[in-house]
Write an enzyme that holds these catalytic residues in place. Sequence first.
Site, PDB file in Angstrom:
ATOM      1  N   HIS A  35       0.843  -1.201   0.000  1.00  0.00           N
ATOM      2  CA  HIS A  35       0.000   0.000   0.000  1.00  0.00           C
ATOM      3  C   HIS A  35       0.880   1.253   0.000  1.00  0.00           C
ATOM      4  CE1 HIS A  35      -3.881   1.975   0.847  1.00  0.00           C
ATOM      5  NE2 HIS A  35      -3.229   2.771   1.686  1.00  0.00           N
ATOM      6  N   HIS A  68      -2.694   4.662  -3.046  1.00  0.00           N
ATOM      7  CA  HIS A  68      -3.806   5.375  -2.404  1.00  0.00           C
ATOM      8  C   HIS A  68      -3.529   6.868  -2.490  1.00  0.00           C
ATOM      9  CE1 HIS A  68      -6.083   6.133   1.690  1.00  0.00           C
ATOM     10  NE2 HIS A  68      -6.683   6.704   0.660  1.00  0.00           N
TER      11      HIS A  68
HETATM   12  C1  DX5 Z   1      -3.771   6.986   6.540  1.00  0.00           C
HETATM   13  C2  DX5 Z   1      -3.244   6.054   5.486  1.00  0.00           C
HETATM   14  C3  DX5 Z   1      -3.056   4.687   5.964  1.00  0.00           C
HETATM   15  C4  DX5 Z   1      -2.036   4.529   7.064  1.00  0.00           C
HETATM   16  C5  DX5 Z   1      -2.453   3.357   7.892  1.00  0.00           C
HETATM   17  O1  DX5 Z   1      -4.239   8.135   5.959  1.00  0.00           O
HETATM   18  O2  DX5 Z   1      -4.127   5.993   4.379  1.00  0.00           O
HETATM   19  O3  DX5 Z   1      -2.802   3.759   4.907  1.00  0.00           O
HETATM   20  O4  DX5 Z   1      -0.732   4.333   6.585  1.00  0.00           O
HETATM   21  O5  DX5 Z   1      -1.665   3.297   9.026  1.00  0.00           O
HETATM   22  P1  DX5 Z   1      -2.113   2.495  10.340  1.00  0.00           P
HETATM   23  O6  DX5 Z   1      -2.303   1.070   9.950  1.00  0.00           O
HETATM   24  O7  DX5 Z   1      -0.972   2.715  11.280  1.00  0.00           O
HETATM   25  O8  DX5 Z   1      -3.404   3.120  10.822  1.00  0.00           O
HETATM   26 ZN    ZN Z   2      -3.832   4.393   2.853  1.00  0.00          ZN
END
Ligand code: DX5
Ligand code: ZN
Length: 219
Positions: A35, A68
Amino acid sequence: MSGPKKVKISPSILSADFSDLERSIEDVKSTEWLHLDVMDGHFVPNLTFGPCVIDSIRDKSEHVFDTHLMISNPGGYIDDFVDAGSDIITFHVEAVDDTQNLIEDIKGRETKVGLSLKPGTEFETIEEFLPDIDLILIMTVEPGFSGQEFMEEVVPKIKNARKAVDEKDYDIDIAVDGGISPKTAGKVVDNGANVLVSGSSVFKGDVEKNLRGLRNSIE
Ligand code: DX5
Ligand code: ZN
């Protein structure tokens, strides 16, 4: 027929060690997806990286590159992210005026397309686009930072998405992003998610042990 999908893990490199990204990616080579959180300091109050970082890691990894985009005007950058090696490009419905047009642009570049929803955005906002998309990315935190707490109140949205996808037998992955850990993964999978995006719970500490814990929690 699409049928039930195997649960995939998509570690977010936002929580990885950027001084040794190659090793971090190697540490998660057992996962299906990777991701890539792109932030612009405008759509979200944080800045991360852009296409050149994605391009530089493309040949270090066999993962599906799950990009993303948390940026304003995502339509202006599609070619850059396709050329950098994204396999799936997900943008936020809140960031665009013409969702259908951008879906078509991404598909026109032979790249899969995802739609993401902030916690406060209703699932119904994207229902009309389901015939044309490959992924729904449901945010379970406010986008912008890793390490935030999972928002329990978003769980019914996951369930709605699963119901809508299964009713029409669409071939769409349902991903959840934000605060996913062994504590929360079971619940989101039970409610219909089949892709787990996880940053801090995967990369902080012993990565192999963390991945094992995450997989065990959904068995
Ligand atoms: C937040 C991002 C996520 C983030 C998730 O805006 O889109 O993908 O990296 O991180 P965790 O798993 O630590 O919540
Ligand atoms: Zn994300």
